[in-house]
Design an enzyme around this catalytic site. Sequence first.
Site, PDB file in Angstrom:
ATOM      1  N   GLU A 170      34.274  43.751  -3.389  1.00 34.30           N
ATOM      2  CA  GLU A 170      35.452  42.851  -4.449  1.00 34.30           C
ATOM      3  C   GLU A 170      35.883  43.532  -3.766  1.00 34.30           C
ATOM      4  O   GLU A 170      36.694  44.823  -4.668  1.00 34.30           O
ATOM      5  CB  GLU A 170      34.496  42.253  -5.305  1.00 34.30           C
ATOM      6  CG  GLU A 170      35.226  41.233  -6.584  1.00 34.30           C
ATOM      7  CD  GLU A 170      35.883  39.954  -5.557  1.00 34.30           C
ATOM      8  OE1 GLU A 170      35.404  39.407  -4.641  1.00 34.30           O
ATOM      9  OE2 GLU A 170      36.848  40.179  -5.222  1.00 34.30           O
ATOM     10  N   ARG A 224      31.027  27.499 -13.559  1.00 32.68           N
ATOM     11  CA  ARG A 224      31.114  27.752 -12.657  1.00 32.68           C
ATOM     12  C   ARG A 224      31.175  29.700 -13.054  1.00 32.68           C
ATOM     13  O   ARG A 224      30.080  30.140 -12.207  1.00 32.68           O
ATOM     14  CB  ARG A 224      32.512  28.032 -12.213  1.00 32.68           C
ATOM     15  CG  ARG A 224      32.963  26.824 -11.173  1.00 32.68           C
ATOM     16  CD  ARG A 224      34.902  26.913 -10.825  1.00 32.68           C
ATOM     17  NE  ARG A 224      34.302  25.962  -9.807  1.00 32.68           N
ATOM     18  CZ  ARG A 224      33.953  25.537  -8.535  1.00 32.68           C
ATOM     19  NH1 ARG A 224      34.685  27.000  -8.611  1.00 32.68           N
ATOM     20  NH2 ARG A 224      34.212  24.679  -7.894  1.00 32.68           N
ATOM     21  N   TYR A 283      32.187  15.245 -16.356  1.00 22.27           N
ATOM     22  CA  TYR A 283      31.132  15.130 -17.043  1.00 22.27           C
ATOM     23  C   TYR A 283      31.079  16.715 -17.917  1.00 22.27           C
ATOM     24  O   TYR A 283      31.850  17.155 -18.642  1.00 22.27           O
ATOM     25  CB  TYR A 283      30.292  15.698 -15.413  1.00 22.27           C
ATOM     26  CG  TYR A 283      30.540  16.796 -14.761  1.00 22.27           C
ATOM     27  CD1 TYR A 283      30.499  18.406 -14.921  1.00 22.27           C
ATOM     28  CD2 TYR A 283      31.189  16.206 -13.390  1.00 22.27           C
ATOM     29  CE1 TYR A 283      30.840  19.156 -14.022  1.00 22.27           C
ATOM     30  CE2 TYR A 283      31.335  17.389 -13.229  1.00 22.27           C
ATOM     31  CZ  TYR A 283      31.174  18.670 -13.263  1.00 22.27           C
ATOM     32  OH  TYR A 283      31.957  19.461 -12.204  1.00 22.27           O
ATOM     33  N   ASP A 313      33.031  29.387   2.177  1.00 20.01           N
ATOM     34  CA  ASP A 313      33.986  29.342   2.489  1.00 20.01           C
ATOM     35  C   ASP A 313      35.134  29.654   3.648  1.00 20.01           C
ATOM     36  O   ASP A 313      35.529  29.043   4.851  1.00 20.01           O
ATOM     37  CB  ASP A 313      34.956  29.145   0.883  1.00 20.01           C
ATOM     38  CG  ASP A 313      35.088  28.098   0.069  1.00 20.01           C
ATOM     39  OD1 ASP A 313      34.037  27.421   1.050  1.00 20.01           O
ATOM     40  OD2 ASP A 313      36.063  27.862  -1.112  1.00 20.01           O
TER      41      ASP A 313
HETATM   42  P1  FAD Z   1      35.398  32.337  -2.977  1.00 26.96           P
HETATM   43  O1  FAD Z   1      34.656  31.575  -4.461  1.00 26.96           O
HETATM   44  O2  FAD Z   1      36.536  32.436  -2.290  1.00 26.96           O
HETATM   45  O3  FAD Z   1      35.132  33.786  -2.597  1.00 26.96           O
HETATM   46  C1  FAD Z   1      35.468  34.899  -2.151  1.00 26.96           C
HETATM   47  C2  FAD Z   1      35.060  36.531  -2.545  1.00 26.96           C
HETATM   48  O4  FAD Z   1      35.861  37.031  -1.535  1.00 26.96           O
HETATM   49  C3  FAD Z   1      36.387  36.447  -4.141  1.00 26.96           C
HETATM   50  O5  FAD Z   1      35.479  36.804  -4.812  1.00 26.96           O
HETATM   51  C4  FAD Z   1      37.416  37.335  -3.472  1.00 26.96           C
HETATM   52  O6  FAD Z   1      38.010  38.092  -4.678  1.00 26.96           O
HETATM   53  C5  FAD Z   1      36.738  37.973  -2.238  1.00 26.96           C
HETATM   54  N1  FAD Z   1      37.929  38.604  -1.651  1.00 26.96           N
HETATM   55  C6  FAD Z   1      38.867  37.560  -0.854  1.00 26.96           C
HETATM   56  N2  FAD Z   1      39.198  38.760   0.234  1.00 26.96           N
HETATM   57  C7  FAD Z   1      38.344  39.385   0.162  1.00 26.96           C
HETATM   58  C8  FAD Z   1      39.137  40.704   0.769  1.00 26.96           C
HETATM   59  N3  FAD Z   1      39.835  41.402   2.394  1.00 26.96           N
HETATM   60  N4  FAD Z   1      38.339  42.262   0.893  1.00 26.96           N
HETATM   61  C9  FAD Z   1      37.207  41.907  -0.410  1.00 26.96           C
HETATM   62  N5  FAD Z   1      36.558  40.622  -1.272  1.00 26.96           N
HETATM   63  C10 FAD Z   1      37.702  39.741  -0.956  1.00 26.96           C
HETATM   64  N6  FAD Z   1      31.570  22.974  -4.742  1.00 26.96           N
HETATM   65  C11 FAD Z   1      30.325  23.182  -4.509  1.00 26.96           C
HETATM   66  O7  FAD Z   1      29.452  23.279  -4.101  1.00 26.96           O
HETATM   67  N7  FAD Z   1      30.733  21.262  -6.338  1.00 26.96           N
HETATM   68  C12 FAD Z   1      31.319  21.277  -6.659  1.00 26.96           C
HETATM   69  O8  FAD Z   1      30.888  20.402  -6.994  1.00 26.96           O
HETATM   70  C13 FAD Z   1      32.133  21.742  -6.156  1.00 26.96           C
HETATM   71  N8  FAD Z   1      33.982  21.547  -7.198  1.00 26.96           N
HETATM   72  C14 FAD Z   1      35.171  21.841  -6.645  1.00 26.96           C
HETATM   73  C15 FAD Z   1      35.929  21.245  -7.426  1.00 26.96           C
HETATM   74  C16 FAD Z   1      37.316  21.778  -6.377  1.00 26.96           C
HETATM   75  C17 FAD Z   1      38.790  21.215  -7.952  1.00 26.96           C
HETATM   76  C18 FAD Z   1      37.390  22.697  -5.988  1.00 26.96           C
HETATM   77  C19 FAD Z   1      38.864  23.413  -4.992  1.00 26.96           C
HETATM   78  C20 FAD Z   1      35.725  23.437  -5.258  1.00 26.96           C
HETATM   79  C21 FAD Z   1      35.222  22.882  -5.239  1.00 26.96           C
HETATM   80  N9  FAD Z   1      33.663  23.229  -4.926  1.00 26.96           N
HETATM   81  C22 FAD Z   1      32.298  23.053  -5.301  1.00 26.96           C
HETATM   82  C23 FAD Z   1      33.775  24.330  -3.535  1.00 26.96           C
HETATM   83  C24 FAD Z   1      33.310  25.821  -4.693  1.00 26.96           C
HETATM   84  O9  FAD Z   1      34.442  25.789  -5.261  1.00 26.96           O
HETATM   85  C25 FAD Z   1      33.972  26.801  -2.708  1.00 26.96           C
HETATM   86  O10 FAD Z   1      32.979  25.976  -1.712  1.00 26.96           O
HETATM   87  C26 FAD Z   1      32.898  28.106  -3.376  1.00 26.96           C
HETATM   88  O11 FAD Z   1      33.681  28.550  -4.480  1.00 26.96           O
HETATM   89  C27 FAD Z   1      32.778  29.084  -2.086  1.00 26.96           C
HETATM   90  O12 FAD Z   1      32.361  30.330  -2.076  1.00 26.96           O
HETATM   91  P2  FAD Z   1      32.858  31.739  -1.513  1.00 26.96           P
HETATM   92  O13 FAD Z   1      31.902  33.204  -2.150  1.00 26.96           O
HETATM   93  O14 FAD Z   1      32.239  31.308  -0.154  1.00 26.96           O
HETATM   94  O15 FAD Z   1      34.565  32.380  -1.364  1.00 26.96           O
END
Ligand code: FAD
Length: 415
Positions: free
Chosen positions: A36, A109, A217, A294
């Site tokens: 991370e 979250r 909510y 994502d």
């Molecule tokens: P991220 O949470 O972006 O995690 C990526 C991680 O990688 C981070 O910790 C970052 O620091 C790390 N990182 C990045 N680059 C590097 C690198 N080069 N080297 C090492 N580490 C790195 N989803 C739902 O399912 N239900 C909901 O109700 C919902 N509501 C939402 C409301 C809003 C307003 C928003 C904006 C989003 C919502 N989402 C919801 C979507 C959800 O938040 C995201 O899809 C999810 O958090 C993605 O998780 P992730 O782990 O793929 O990416």
Amino acid sequence: TSNEIRPDALIVGGGIGGLSTAYSLARQGLRVRVLERASEFGEVGAGIQLAPNCTRILDDYGLLDEARSLGVEPTRMVMRDATDGAELSSLDLLDMRRRYGYPYLVIHRSDLHAMFLRACRRVGVELLTEQHVVGYSTTETAARVELSDGRTEDAGVVIAADGLHSVARKLLVDDNPVSSAYVAYRGTVPADHPRACDVDLSEVTVHVGPGCHFVHYGLRGGEMLNQVYVFESPKALAGEDDWGTPDELDAAFAGTTEFVRDGLPHMWRDKWWRMFDREPLDNWIHGRIALLGDAAHPPLQYIAQGAIMAIEDGWVLGEHVARRRGDGGVDWDGALAGYNAVRPAHCRRVLTTSRAWGELWHLGGEPREQRNALLRVRDVYDYSFVDWLYSVTAVDPQDEPEMFTAVPLAAATTG
Ligand code: FAD
């Protein structure tokens, strides 16, 4: 150093996607290391909605009771018109629970993230912070990451869960995040706050308006009200860099009901989230490197499946690993191919549906009235809009449900 024993899997990114995947793979007996970038593991933001396709996986992980104790199980999901306050449609979430066998939960979250962090610690995942991955390479039998301080790390597989601005994604496609010109404001207030007293904390409600919507909510066993305001930024549409500012927030909701406007002063006004997604991508695998969460499929959030898709990705990958785990280790080529055969097609549908829902929610003028008329006659116990999402997480393509082509939805969006 901790790097002397080569892990079976390296996971880049310790968000909800990275940590839940680390847990899924460690549970299959693999040695997993998470890298991370940040100095601490954590999540920003407020609430997140977990539909039955996610709580089914949490149950399989043995984490559902913990998630329920941290969150709220709402009884109803309601859609209202933000301009006149009228109820348009609803879902009975207790009936939904009977239908799918698993609850609809809303959770903070940071509580969800911390739950996965604890689970990872219990199964011995190595969790490293301040690890900034800047480069990737792969051979036929292993993958390597390069860190900003020049070190490298190797493993049989690298899972890139590095979020919207993924570095690893560039191995597969040269694209950019797509701006929706929409921006989200979030905020929570305690349940004894005057604003929270006006709100039914057992409901998830969305108020849909022209170019804007508002969601609320309850969180943490009903101790907290979560509110999210989302609107289309005129400055973004005009191509200005400084878009989504609080003055735009207030102006965007000027035409909505008093109840909707009354929540505006209680938002966190010093930070906002500009909403981006990306075009769907049909291949997430480059040699022994796989995209997840994502990094692979950032959605617009309108059907609340972003984090859920990431959690599903990790679970499906774990199922493929379980099938291909022999004495000599995992058949990674087979496991990655199995993952890649099912997940991109599913997530493509979620991404395109999310965009369509956004359009439907944000209609104005006559199309808004047509939408409202269609929603009002919708049967509350009609699940055809969500069956394809909630009924199963397919491990193999043949188990992916048929997608309901929403005739009323199409009629309203094109009307
Ligand atoms: P991220 O949470 O972006 O995690 C990526 C991680 O990688 C981070 O910790 C970052 O620091 C790390 N990182 C990045 N680059 C590097 C690198 N080069 N080297 C090492 N580490 C790195 N989803 C739902 O399912 N239900 C909901 O109700 C919902 N509501 C939402 C409301 C809003 C307003 C928003 C904006 C989003 C919502 N989402 C919801 C979507 C959800 O938040 C995201 O899809 C999810 O958090 C993605 O998780 P992730 O782990 O793929 O990416």
